[in-house]
Design a protein around this motif. Structure first.
Motif, PDB file in Angstrom:
ATOM      1  N   GLU A  79      18.838   6.126 -26.929  1.00  0.00           N
ATOM      2  CA  GLU A  79      19.127   4.997 -27.760  1.00  0.00           C
ATOM      3  C   GLU A  79      19.104   3.819 -28.364  1.00  0.00           C
ATOM      4  O   GLU A  79      18.393   3.113 -28.896  1.00  0.00           O
ATOM      5  CB  GLU A  79      20.308   5.571 -29.014  1.00  0.00           C
ATOM      6  CG  GLU A  79      20.147   4.704 -30.215  1.00  0.00           C
ATOM      7  CD  GLU A  79      21.928   5.628 -30.698  1.00  0.00           C
ATOM      8  OE1 GLU A  79      21.647   4.945 -32.280  1.00  0.00           O
ATOM      9  OE2 GLU A  79      22.328   6.537 -31.013  1.00  0.00           O
ATOM     10  N   LEU A 137      16.115   1.070 -29.042  1.00  0.00           N
ATOM     11  CA  LEU A 137      16.499   0.467 -30.174  1.00  0.00           C
ATOM     12  C   LEU A 137      15.846  -1.306 -29.650  1.00  0.00           C
ATOM     13  O   LEU A 137      15.250  -2.442 -30.401  1.00  0.00           O
ATOM     14  CB  LEU A 137      17.790   0.049 -30.624  1.00  0.00           C
ATOM     15  CG  LEU A 137      17.846   1.133 -31.652  1.00  0.00           C
ATOM     16  CD1 LEU A 137      19.596   1.299 -31.601  1.00  0.00           C
ATOM     17  CD2 LEU A 137      17.141   1.179 -32.602  1.00  0.00           C
ATOM     18  N   ASP A 177      12.119   1.736 -35.302  1.00  0.00           N
ATOM     19  CA  ASP A 177      12.483   1.856 -36.424  1.00  0.00           C
ATOM     20  C   ASP A 177      12.931   3.080 -36.376  1.00  0.00           C
ATOM     21  O   ASP A 177      12.721   3.922 -36.098  1.00  0.00           O
ATOM     22  CB  ASP A 177      11.491   2.211 -37.535  1.00  0.00           C
ATOM     23  CG  ASP A 177      10.762   1.732 -37.428  1.00  0.00           C
ATOM     24  OD1 ASP A 177      11.152  -0.209 -37.510  1.00  0.00           O
ATOM     25  OD2 ASP A 177       9.977   1.067 -38.036  1.00  0.00           O
ATOM     26  N   TYR A 178      14.883   2.909 -36.547  1.00  0.00           N
ATOM     27  CA  TYR A 178      15.440   3.995 -36.911  1.00  0.00           C
ATOM     28  C   TYR A 178      15.603   4.628 -37.955  1.00  0.00           C
ATOM     29  O   TYR A 178      16.092   3.875 -39.220  1.00  0.00           O
ATOM     30  CB  TYR A 178      16.769   3.991 -36.295  1.00  0.00           C
ATOM     31  CG  TYR A 178      18.176   4.735 -36.482  1.00  0.00           C
ATOM     32  CD1 TYR A 178      17.686   6.030 -35.955  1.00  0.00           C
ATOM     33  CD2 TYR A 178      19.298   4.949 -37.442  1.00  0.00           C
ATOM     34  CE1 TYR A 178      18.473   7.002 -36.182  1.00  0.00           C
ATOM     35  CE2 TYR A 178      20.368   5.345 -37.555  1.00  0.00           C
ATOM     36  CZ  TYR A 178      19.916   6.823 -37.086  1.00  0.00           C
ATOM     37  OH  TYR A 178      20.668   8.255 -37.294  1.00  0.00           O
ATOM     38  N   LYS A 230      18.887  12.830 -33.992  1.00  0.00           N
ATOM     39  CA  LYS A 230      18.571  11.060 -34.275  1.00  0.00           C
ATOM     40  C   LYS A 230      16.999  11.289 -34.670  1.00  0.00           C
ATOM     41  O   LYS A 230      16.683  11.285 -33.448  1.00  0.00           O
ATOM     42  CB  LYS A 230      19.431   9.978 -34.149  1.00  0.00           C
ATOM     43  CG  LYS A 230      20.704  10.752 -33.893  1.00  0.00           C
ATOM     44  CD  LYS A 230      21.498   9.256 -32.754  1.00  0.00           C
ATOM     45  CE  LYS A 230      22.778   8.899 -33.480  1.00  0.00           C
ATOM     46  NZ  LYS A 230      23.548   8.166 -32.667  1.00  0.00           N
ATOM     47  N   PHE A 248      13.668   8.346 -35.011  1.00  0.00           N
ATOM     48  CA  PHE A 248      13.456   7.297 -34.470  1.00  0.00           C
ATOM     49  C   PHE A 248      11.771   6.921 -34.638  1.00  0.00           C
ATOM     50  O   PHE A 248      11.007   7.964 -33.871  1.00  0.00           O
ATOM     51  CB  PHE A 248      13.608   6.475 -32.779  1.00  0.00           C
ATOM     52  CG  PHE A 248      15.329   6.337 -32.634  1.00  0.00           C
ATOM     53  CD1 PHE A 248      15.811   4.853 -32.874  1.00  0.00           C
ATOM     54  CD2 PHE A 248      15.780   7.659 -32.796  1.00  0.00           C
ATOM     55  CE1 PHE A 248      17.035   4.992 -32.702  1.00  0.00           C
ATOM     56  CE2 PHE A 248      17.494   7.463 -32.280  1.00  0.00           C
ATOM     57  CZ  PHE A 248      17.683   6.378 -32.257  1.00  0.00           C
ATOM     58  N   LYS A 300       7.371   9.664 -32.375  1.00  0.00           N
ATOM     59  CA  LYS A 300       8.067   9.718 -32.849  1.00  0.00           C
ATOM     60  C   LYS A 300       9.041  10.475 -32.037  1.00  0.00           C
ATOM     61  O   LYS A 300       8.312  10.811 -30.765  1.00  0.00           O
ATOM     62  CB  LYS A 300       8.093  11.126 -34.000  1.00  0.00           C
ATOM     63  CG  LYS A 300       9.466  11.023 -34.809  1.00  0.00           C
ATOM     64  CD  LYS A 300       8.702  12.505 -35.778  1.00  0.00           C
ATOM     65  CE  LYS A 300       9.792  12.733 -36.329  1.00  0.00           C
ATOM     66  NZ  LYS A 300      10.003  13.971 -37.143  1.00  0.00           N
ATOM     67  N   HIS A 357      13.220  12.378 -30.820  1.00  0.00           N
ATOM     68  CA  HIS A 357      14.149  13.050 -31.746  1.00  0.00           C
ATOM     69  C   HIS A 357      15.049  12.775 -30.543  1.00  0.00           C
ATOM     70  O   HIS A 357      15.072  13.453 -29.479  1.00  0.00           O
ATOM     71  CB  HIS A 357      13.581  14.177 -32.007  1.00  0.00           C
ATOM     72  CG  HIS A 357      12.713  14.544 -32.893  1.00  0.00           C
ATOM     73  ND1 HIS A 357      11.762  15.539 -32.647  1.00  0.00           N
ATOM     74  CD2 HIS A 357      12.382  13.678 -33.885  1.00  0.00           C
ATOM     75  CE1 HIS A 357      10.779  15.459 -33.460  1.00  0.00           C
ATOM     76  NE2 HIS A 357      11.263  14.761 -33.746  1.00  0.00           N
TER      77      HIS A 357
END
Length: 168
Positions: free
Chosen positions: A18, A22, A27-28, A103, A105, A111, A113
């Motif tokens: 994660e 970021l 984009d979360y 989660k 993103f 994409k 996960h």
């Protein structure tokens, strides 16, 4: 109909994955609490996903090629009503259910996960998506390979199975 290329792997350190996403301005979208119900189908997979972010009815064929999977999506309905689900899935045998915390993103068309499956641990998926056929499979494969390296995914952590095929 659209196509995507997907890489799935064990994720020994979801917080690190994660953090890397970021740092690269992903984009979360949020944390989705999902239940995927798989139904018998003549070919491919038929799945009804129910979540607080994603609610879809999807029928797809997935072709495995090494660590990457190419998916041809035959049916994709967002937020299907109960009548639609009953029309498409009614009378079909339920094969399995998978519950997960996901989660979500995005970096452009890719994409990500970060999943936690009850009793199975943490996983990560990279899904390069070509909605209109303008990118092509080779670009999608390159994107997956790039992000696999960026996220430091080891070859031995790659998974070729669907979540319903992974034993708890």
């Amino acid at each position: 109909m659209y196509a995507d290329i997907t890489i799935k792997a064990l994720c020994p350190d979801p917080a690190e994955a994660e953090s890397i996403l970021l740092e690269h301005k992903a984009d979360y979208v949020g944390l989705d609490v999902q239940t995927d119900t798989y139904f018998e189908a003549d070919c491919g997979r038929l799945k009804h996903r129910q979540g607080n972010i994603e609610n879809v009815l999807i029928h797809y064929n997935r072709e495995k090629s090494g660590s990457m999977h190419q998916t041809e999506v035959l049916l994709y309905l967002k937020n299907p009503g109960a009548a639609t689900v009953a029309q498409v899935c009614g009378g079909k045998k339920v094969l399995a259910q998978v519950r997960k915390l996901r989660k979500i993103f995005f970096l452009g068309n890719v994409k990500f996960h970060i999943d936690h499956l009850e009793g199975r641990g943490h996983f990560i998926e990279i899904e390069a998506i070509d909605l209109d056929g303008s990118l092509g499979v080779e670009v999608l494969k390159q994107q997956c390979e790039h992000y696999k390296e960026l996220l430091q995914i080891d070859e031995e952590d790659l998974i070729n199975d669907s979540y319903i095929d992974i034993n708890a």
